[in-house]
Every structure is written in C-alpha cells, then in structure tokens.
Design a protein around this motif. Sequence first.
Motif, PDB file in Angstrom:
ATOM      1  N   VAL A   7       0.959  -1.252  -0.176  1.00  0.00           N
ATOM      2  CA  VAL A   7       0.121   0.046   0.020  1.00  0.00           C
ATOM      3  C   VAL A   7       0.857   1.216   0.055  1.00  0.00           C
ATOM      4  N   ARG A   8       1.894   1.229   0.752  1.00  0.00           N
ATOM      5  CA  ARG A   8       2.779   2.339   0.749  1.00  0.00           C
ATOM      6  C   ARG A   8       3.541   2.624  -0.323  1.00  0.00           C
ATOM      7  N   ALA A   9       4.097   1.569  -0.886  1.00  0.00           N
ATOM      8  CA  ALA A   9       4.694   1.879  -2.305  1.00  0.00           C
ATOM      9  C   ALA A   9       3.732   2.267  -3.421  1.00  0.00           C
ATOM     10  N   ALA A  10       2.707   1.731  -3.326  1.00  0.00           N
ATOM     11  CA  ALA A  10       1.495   2.143  -4.366  1.00  0.00           C
ATOM     12  C   ALA A  10       1.199   3.579  -3.974  1.00  0.00           C
TER      13      ALA A  10
ATOM     14  N   VAL B  81      -9.462   0.875   7.864  1.00  0.00           N
ATOM     15  CA  VAL B  81      -7.805   1.478   7.987  1.00  0.00           C
ATOM     16  C   VAL B  81      -6.928   0.311   7.797  1.00  0.00           C
ATOM     17  N   VAL B  82      -5.966   0.575   7.079  1.00  0.00           N
ATOM     18  CA  VAL B  82      -4.879  -0.384   6.925  1.00  0.00           C
ATOM     19  C   VAL B  82      -3.847  -0.305   8.177  1.00  0.00           C
ATOM     20  N   ALA B  83      -3.536  -1.317   8.955  1.00  0.00           N
ATOM     21  CA  ALA B  83      -2.784  -1.356  10.061  1.00  0.00           C
ATOM     22  C   ALA B  83      -1.453  -1.061   9.757  1.00  0.00           C
ATOM     23  N   ASP B  84      -0.845  -1.885   8.765  1.00  0.00           N
ATOM     24  CA  ASP B  84       0.608  -1.748   8.064  1.00  0.00           C
ATOM     25  C   ASP B  84       0.549  -1.395   6.846  1.00  0.00           C
ATOM     26  N   PRO B  85       0.418  -0.356   6.321  1.00  0.00           N
ATOM     27  CA  PRO B  85       0.634  -0.116   4.680  1.00  0.00           C
ATOM     28  C   PRO B  85       1.795  -0.714   4.273  1.00  0.00           C
ATOM     29  N   ASP B  86       2.920  -0.743   5.007  1.00  0.00           N
ATOM     30  CA  ASP B  86       4.284  -1.125   4.596  1.00  0.00           C
ATOM     31  C   ASP B  86       4.131  -2.553   4.084  1.00  0.00           C
ATOM     32  N   ARG B  87       3.298  -3.399   4.866  1.00  0.00           N
ATOM     33  CA  ARG B  87       3.249  -4.964   4.616  1.00  0.00           C
ATOM     34  C   ARG B  87       2.080  -5.164   3.782  1.00  0.00           C
ATOM     35  N   GLN B  88       1.072  -4.511   3.773  1.00  0.00           N
ATOM     36  CA  GLN B  88      -0.322  -4.849   3.040  1.00  0.00           C
ATOM     37  C   GLN B  88      -0.132  -4.643   1.820  1.00  0.00           C
ATOM     38  N   VAL B  89      -0.425  -5.836   1.148  1.00  0.00           N
ATOM     39  CA  VAL B  89      -0.195  -5.831  -0.501  1.00  0.00           C
ATOM     40  C   VAL B  89      -1.677  -5.283  -1.133  1.00  0.00           C
ATOM     41  N   VAL B  90      -1.570  -4.485  -2.255  1.00  0.00           N
ATOM     42  CA  VAL B  90      -2.757  -4.331  -2.820  1.00  0.00           C
ATOM     43  C   VAL B  90      -3.152  -5.086  -3.664  1.00  0.00           C
ATOM     44  N   GLN B  91      -4.765  -5.179  -3.908  1.00  0.00           N
ATOM     45  CA  GLN B  91      -5.384  -6.262  -4.757  1.00  0.00           C
ATOM     46  C   GLN B  91      -5.894  -5.486  -5.959  1.00  0.00           C
ATOM     47  N   PRO B  92      -6.405  -6.297  -6.943  1.00  0.00           N
ATOM     48  CA  PRO B  92      -6.964  -5.824  -8.055  1.00  0.00           C
ATOM     49  C   PRO B  92      -8.196  -4.640  -7.731  1.00  0.00           C
TER      50      PRO B  92
ATOM     51  N   GLU C 184       1.957  19.139   0.871  1.00  0.00           N
ATOM     52  CA  GLU C 184       1.995  19.103   2.358  1.00  0.00           C
ATOM     53  C   GLU C 184       1.692  17.695   2.932  1.00  0.00           C
ATOM     54  N   LEU C 185       1.443  16.546   2.249  1.00  0.00           N
ATOM     55  CA  LEU C 185       1.094  15.299   2.688  1.00  0.00           C
ATOM     56  C   LEU C 185       2.318  14.534   2.752  1.00  0.00           C
ATOM     57  N   ASP C 186       2.659  13.910   3.840  1.00  0.00           N
ATOM     58  CA  ASP C 186       3.725  13.067   4.318  1.00  0.00           C
ATOM     59  C   ASP C 186       3.137  11.514   4.161  1.00  0.00           C
ATOM     60  N   LEU C 187       3.381  11.052   2.810  1.00  0.00           N
ATOM     61  CA  LEU C 187       2.931   9.674   2.591  1.00  0.00           C
ATOM     62  C   LEU C 187       3.759   8.696   3.289  1.00  0.00           C
ATOM     63  N   THR C 188       4.713   8.990   4.009  1.00  0.00           N
ATOM     64  CA  THR C 188       5.538   7.958   4.958  1.00  0.00           C
ATOM     65  C   THR C 188       4.727   7.734   6.109  1.00  0.00           C
ATOM     66  N   THR C 189       3.867   8.595   6.629  1.00  0.00           N
ATOM     67  CA  THR C 189       3.285   8.481   7.916  1.00  0.00           C
ATOM     68  C   THR C 189       1.818   8.719   7.967  1.00  0.00           C
ATOM     69  N   CYS C 190       1.234   9.295   6.934  1.00  0.00           N
ATOM     70  CA  CYS C 190      -0.245   9.594   6.906  1.00  0.00           C
ATOM     71  C   CYS C 190      -1.251   8.132   7.179  1.00  0.00           C
ATOM     72  N   PRO C 191      -2.264   8.461   7.808  1.00  0.00           N
ATOM     73  CA  PRO C 191      -3.036   7.021   7.930  1.00  0.00           C
ATOM     74  C   PRO C 191      -3.803   6.958   6.545  1.00  0.00           C
ATOM     75  N   VAL C 192      -4.053   5.466   6.265  1.00  0.00           N
ATOM     76  CA  VAL C 192      -4.621   5.134   4.765  1.00  0.00           C
ATOM     77  C   VAL C 192      -5.290   4.030   5.053  1.00  0.00           C
ATOM     78  N   GLY C 193      -6.355   3.905   4.305  1.00  0.00           N
ATOM     79  CA  GLY C 193      -7.375   2.696   4.255  1.00  0.00           C
ATOM     80  C   GLY C 193      -7.618   2.265   2.868  1.00  0.00           C
TER      81      GLY C 193
ATOM     82  N   TYR D   2      -6.074   9.579   4.566  1.00  0.00           N
ATOM     83  CA  TYR D   2      -7.080  10.311   5.496  1.00  0.00           C
ATOM     84  C   TYR D   2      -6.365  11.485   6.075  1.00  0.00           C
ATOM     85  N   ARG D   3      -6.997  12.362   6.298  1.00  0.00           N
ATOM     86  CA  ARG D   3      -6.436  13.761   6.790  1.00  0.00           C
ATOM     87  C   ARG D   3      -6.833  13.638   8.369  1.00  0.00           C
TER      88      ARG D   3
END
Length: 100
Positions: free
Chosen positions: A27-30, A56-67, A42-51, A74-75
């Motif tokens: 998720v983070r790489a995407a 919400v994705v708990a660990d965006p560095d490990r969660q793999v995106v699906q088709p 202004e976005l810090d994509l390394t720390t911002c919460p995502v879903g 999220y702000r």
Amino acid sequence: MIEIEVVYAATDRQVLRSFKVGEGTSVRAALMVSGIAKAFPELDLTTCPVGIFGKVVADPDRQVVQPADRLEIYRPLLADPKEIRRLRAAKAALARQADQ
C-alpha cells in the motif's frame, strides 16, 4: 500489473487517480508511485493514515494491494466529532432554557 485507485480529499479539492502497479506492491509503495504527493506537497505519505474502501490499513508497508483496490488517504480530524455534538447539545439546552 493490477489496476488500483488512490483518492485524497483536501479541504479545497479532491483527487482520484487510477493507475497500474505490479503484483505484490505494498500500500505504501503504491502511494509513493501514485503521484499524489506532487498534487499535495503538504502530505507526508510515509506517515499518513490510509485505508482501503473505508477500512484502515494497520501496516501499509506490509499490506499488499489487490486488483481494483481504492486506497484512501486520511486527513487528521480538525475537531473531535463527539466534542462537537456535546457542544451543540449544550448550546441547544441553553437556548431552550432561554425560551422558557
């Protein structure tokens, strides 16, 4: 390659981007290759919460995106919704007392 979407809503505008990434992309790489950081510096994509689709994705560095995933950035909340409701209820109670 799989197609995904990234969406971000700032206070003044919204952006939705569709693009393709390789299978196994996190998720983070995407987010990093999405180009959204150029539109919103202004976005810090390394720390911002995502879903993904509102969850919400708990660990965006490990969660793999699906088709067909829709990654949502999220702000932070400007005000606590519970606090806003409490203040509104208190204001309404004061108005009722003033009318009596």
